[in-house]
Design an enzyme around this catalytic site. Structure first.
Site, PDB file in Angstrom:
ATOM      1  N   GLU A  59       4.681  -7.595   2.819  1.00  0.00           N
ATOM      2  CA  GLU A  59       5.029  -8.396   3.987  1.00  0.00           C
ATOM      3  C   GLU A  59       4.525  -7.741   5.274  1.00  0.00           C
ATOM      4  O   GLU A  59       4.143  -8.439   6.219  1.00  0.00           O
ATOM      5  CB  GLU A  59       6.551  -8.608   4.061  1.00  0.00           C
ATOM      6  CG  GLU A  59       7.118  -9.408   2.916  1.00  0.00           C
ATOM      7  CD  GLU A  59       7.497  -8.591   1.678  1.00  0.00           C
ATOM      8  OE1 GLU A  59       8.230  -9.111   0.817  1.00  0.00           O
ATOM      9  OE2 GLU A  59       7.051  -7.420   1.552  1.00  0.00           O
ATOM     10  N   VAL A 107       0.869  -1.166   0.000  1.00  0.00           N
ATOM     11  CA  VAL A 107       0.000   0.000   0.000  1.00  0.00           C
ATOM     12  C   VAL A 107       0.913   1.225   0.000  1.00  0.00           C
ATOM     13  O   VAL A 107       1.597   1.492   0.989  1.00  0.00           O
ATOM     14  CB  VAL A 107      -0.928   0.020   1.236  1.00  0.00           C
ATOM     15  CG1 VAL A 107      -1.780   1.282   1.253  1.00  0.00           C
ATOM     16  CG2 VAL A 107      -1.801  -1.231   1.275  1.00  0.00           C
TER      17      VAL A 107
END
Length: 136
Positions: free
Chosen positions: A61, A49
């Site tokens: 992650e 994002v």
């Protein structure tokens, strides 16, 4: 995980690939998804994002580790990151440290060169045990 206890790498890659299609990457145009297997058999996922303030972007992650804790905690035992085409991607240095906290050196990370323990990707890692050893 299969019934034999083997890691289903194809399923993890498929889930990471699917997660990448939900990434918000308008600045880099580099969508990434991550999928991890927990010690109790759950699959956790995340996608990157981005943010107009580039340094505030979150890697896939990071989202996966957040999902790990949101869905009950535990430890990661295997993970893979991929783009929407299914190409495996290596975690960046920051994410390797984040993964170390969530799975330790034995966490298996699937890369283009095959699955490798995180301790090979993050040599002499610093973790919670280092803090405990230094408490007075």
């Amino acid at each position: 995980m299969t019934t034999s206890g083997e890691i289903d790498w194809a399923d993890l890659l498929q889930q990471a690939t699917e997660a990448a299609t939900h990434a918000y990457a308008p600045y880099s145009d580099f969508p990434v998804g991550a999928a991890g297997l927990t010690d109790d058999g759950r699959i956790v996922i995340g996608c990157n994002v981005e943010n107009a303030s580039y340094g505030l972007g979150l890697c896939a992650e990071c989202g996966m580790v957040s999902h790990l804790h949101q869905s009950g905690g535990g430890r990661l035992v295997a993970m893979v990151a991929a783009n929407p085409e299914g190409d495996k991607l290596a975690p960046c240095g920051r994410c390797r440290q984040l993964l170390h906290e969530a799975g330790g050196g034995s966490l298996l990370v699937d890369t283009e060169s095959g699955a490798r323990p995180l301790r090979e990707l993050l040599v002499d890692a610093f973790g919670p045990e280092d803090l405990d050893a230094r408490k007075v």
